[in-house]
Design an enzyme around this catalytic site. Structure first.
Site, short mmCIF file in Angstrom:
data_model
loop_
_atom_site.label_atom_id
_atom_site.label_comp_id
_atom_site.label_asym_id
_atom_site.label_seq_id
_atom_site.Cartn_x
_atom_site.Cartn_y
_atom_site.Cartn_z
N LYS A 1 8.01 0.73 5.67
CA LYS A 1 6.90 1.57 5.19
C LYS A 1 5.57 1.00 5.63
O LYS A 1 5.40 -0.22 5.62
CB LYS A 1 6.96 1.60 3.67
CG LYS A 1 5.73 2.15 2.99
CD LYS A 1 5.09 1.20 1.97
CE LYS A 1 4.43 -0.01 2.55
NZ LYS A 1 3.57 -0.77 1.64
N THR A 2 4.65 1.77 6.06
CA THR A 2 3.22 1.47 6.12
C THR A 2 2.53 2.52 6.97
O THR A 2 3.01 2.85 8.06
CB THR A 2 2.86 0.07 6.66
OG1 THR A 2 1.43 -0.01 6.73
CG2 THR A 2 3.41 -0.27 8.04
N ASP B 1 -0.03 2.03 8.47
CA ASP B 1 -0.67 1.33 9.58
C ASP B 1 0.13 1.42 10.89
O ASP B 1 -0.42 1.19 11.97
CB ASP B 1 -0.88 -0.16 9.25
CG ASP B 1 -1.87 -0.36 8.11
OD1 ASP B 1 -2.35 0.65 7.56
OD2 ASP B 1 -2.17 -1.51 7.77
N ARG C 1 1.17 -5.60 -5.12
CA ARG C 1 1.16 -6.54 -4.00
C ARG C 1 1.60 -7.96 -4.39
O ARG C 1 1.32 -8.92 -3.67
CB ARG C 1 -0.23 -6.59 -3.36
CG ARG C 1 -0.60 -5.34 -2.59
CD ARG C 1 -1.73 -5.60 -1.63
NE ARG C 1 -2.18 -4.39 -0.96
CZ ARG C 1 -1.63 -3.90 0.15
NH1 ARG C 1 -0.62 -4.53 0.72
NH2 ARG C 1 -2.09 -2.80 0.71
N ASP D 1 5.09 -7.70 5.52
CA ASP D 1 5.13 -8.82 4.58
C ASP D 1 6.22 -8.64 3.54
O ASP D 1 6.96 -9.57 3.22
CB ASP D 1 3.78 -8.96 3.85
CG ASP D 1 2.81 -9.81 4.66
OD1 ASP D 1 3.26 -10.47 5.62
OD2 ASP D 1 1.61 -9.78 4.35
N GLY E 1 0.82 -1.21 0.00
CA GLY E 1 0.00 0.00 0.00
C GLY E 1 0.85 1.26 0.00
O GLY E 1 1.98 1.27 0.50
#
Ligand code: FBP
Length: 557
Positions: free
Chosen positions: A206-207, A209, A149, A180, A85
């Site tokens: 990175k994320t 979230d 992805r 992941d 993402g």
């Protein structure tokens, strides 16, 4: 292609020069990687060690000042890939990488695989030239090379990745991704080392979230900007609510599993209800208990004639409710086992009836108790593997409908005489590609530059680690942490797999404890905060502000 047209903000933002940590200021040739202690994985050490015989136990690396001119002697070509993402700051990681490489040797080249890891398999890439990079500096998005992805999993895919890297003479692969993707980076590093390719693999955390963090990673990039964007929107809603005083707003916030985003936006806005999925799991709450907890606040506020409020709901909530998790997993099995029967069925009703009959009775009853639209959504929205797409479930609508039913029942029983009119929102994609805040612009640039130094030193199986983040960027420390230190073994698709341990909100953690002390007051009052838009220029108190989460987690007391 370099972008020709930029918005006014982008034109000014282009001039922003990230503050480079002191240690990196003179370039890779003046940085020596200092090896620290040998490491071990966070759990399942023996299993992880067996799976990573070539990269397990490597020492931590920290950068110190020292003559290291060897890193620039021979020109190299390095490849970068954006995986998963979007998160604000991705372009600046690439800018830091490019600048680090060019500073070491002007003949060094950086290329970017197109469309995420599939670009590696398809040998699809472009060179990141200076003019191309310049039109993307300090901008949001991953559009310079796009993302994807695709997971490099099978032996054939590993061999294909090796072939692409070798054919083009790429000395290193920089993987910008979440837990992941960085797990995948660790597996690739191990494979490339086993195959004696001499190709390095370096990860970058990175994320939005915020769930890729540990002792080596203070925060994943993008969390700061995304939560600022969501907080602006939620703050505006809080102000609208407090002005009109007639609606309840239920806002679902992105974050595939962890509730860090929701908690941070809660701190920034002091909304009336902030649900934390991890708490729901710890208390083993049922869906109806979650609904009751919301209804209680609504009833109490309405007794004060406050028929309005704001509730924040983490995207991953559904999967933290044990019975819902069980239902989703049973549903996946029923749908897979009966595909041949279900496929030709014309109506959703027909499909639902079959599923109700096949589910264990308790789960069947739970599914029947869900609002019709949600039950249908559970049946229809499936990912390419045939699984229910949990992130597509409109939890905010589910909760509104169930709260309504609960309040109706309370009204009949004479315990609620108020009004309840609700509006729902989902804020997710709105926050993923915003122009990075100063924190994220600086942090990502430092992460990219650090990754360049690690790769130029031919280290492999490391993640770029920039620490000391509560200090001004000049004082940040840089280095690398072996990817294997973050791994444990989890069951995925029925198999034991090594994966980077996801950092969920912990109830013992300082952010949650701080929230638990104030949430009752937020519930009953209008102590809303209105953070407003991200400030890129102006007083440092607003331009350099980091997240409450980071402050709670890293402040000494
Ligand atoms: P990453 O973990 O890859 O950074 O992605 C996180 C995320 O933004 C989640 O918050 C969200 O659930 C998911 O991506 C949405 O995925 P998609 O872009 O495939 O719709």
């Amino acid at each position: 292609m370099a972008r020709q047209q930029l918005s006014e903000l982008e034109c000014h933002r282009k001039q922003f020069k990230p503050t480079v940590p002191d240690i990196l200021k003179k370039g890779p040739a003046s940085v020596r990687p200092k090896l620290g202690k040998a490491t071990r994985s966070v759990a399942h050490q023996e299993t992880v060690k067996k799976l990573f015989p070539h990269t397990y136990g490597m020492p931590e690396v920290s950068f110190t000042v020292g003559d290291n001119r060897a890193v620039g002697r021979t020109a190299v070509k390095i490849a970068v890939v954006l995986s998963g993402g979007q998160a604000p700051g991705g372009h600046n990681v690439i800018a830091g990488l490019l600048d680090g490489l060019k500073k070491a040797n002007a003949k060094n080249k950086l290329v970017g695989f197109l469309g995420g890891p599939s670009g590696i398999l398809e040998n699809s890439w472009i060179e990141i030239t200076a003019p191309l990079m310049d039109s993307y500096r300090n901008t949001g998005g991953f559009d310079i090379i796009q993302s994807g992805r695709t997971k490099i999993e099978s032996p054939e895919q590993f061999a294909q990745a090796k072939a692409t890297m070798q054919k083009n003479g790429f000395a290193a692969l920089i993987v910008i991704g979440g837990d992941d993707s960085n797990t995948n980076a660790g597996l690739l590093a191990e494979y490339f080392k086993r195959e004696q390719t001499g190709i390095s693999v370096i990860g970058v955390p990175k994320t939005i979230d915020g769930d890729l963090k540990n002792e080596h990673i203070g925060t994943s990039f993008g969390f700061d900007t995304a939560t600022k964007i969501y907080a602006e929107l939620v703050g505006n809603i809080c102000r609208d609510v407090n002005s009109a005083r007639k609606y309840w707003h239920f806002v679902r916030l992105m974050g595939r599993s962890a509730s860090h985003i929701t908690l941070e936006v809660g701190f920034k806005t002091q909304a009336n209800i902030v649900l934390v999925g991890e708490e729901v799991l710890a208390k083993k709450m049922t869906l109806s208990q979650v609904v009751d907890s919301i209804a209680r606040v609504i009833v109490k506020r309405s007794a004060l004639k406050k028929h309005f409020g704001v509730a924040l709901i983490p995207e991953g909530l559904i999967e933290f409710i044990p019975e819902m998790k069980e239902l989703i997993s049973a549903l996946n099995d029923v749908l897979a086992d009966n595909e041949a029967l279900i496929k030709p069925m014309g109506s959703v009703e027909e499909k639902k009836n079959l599923v109700y009959a096949k589910l264990p009775p308790a789960l069947s009853a739970l599914m029947r108790s869900l609002p019709v639209g949600i039950a249908s959504q559970l049946m229809l929205d499936r990912d390419p593997h045939g699984n229910v797409q949990v992130s597509q479930i409109e939890t905010e609508k589910l909760l509104v409908e169930m709260v309504k039913a609960k309040l109706d029942a309370l009204r009949v029983a004479g315990s609620f005489a108020g009004k309840f009119s609700a509006i729902t929102h989902f804020f997710g994609y709105e926050g993923r590609c915003g122009a990075p805040s100063n924190f994220d612009a600086n942090y990502t640039y430092a992460l990219g530059y650090t990754a360049a130094v690690l790769a130029l030193n031919r280290l492999t199986g490391y993640i770029s680690s920039v620490k000391n983040l509560l200090q001004p960027p000049a004082r940040w420390t840089c280095g690398g942490a072996p990817l294997t230190t973050m791994m444990n073994v989890e069951r995925r698709k029925g198999k034991e797999k090594p994966v980077i341990l996801k950092a969920l909100v912990t109830l013992e953690g300082k952010p949650f404890k701080a929230f638990a002390k104030v949430r009752d007051a937020w519930a009953m009052t209008e102590s809303y905060l209105y953070p407003g838009p991200i400030q890129y220029f102006g007083p440092s108190a607003v331009t350099e502000m980091t997240t409450k989460t980071l402050q709670y987690e890293q402040k000494k007391k």
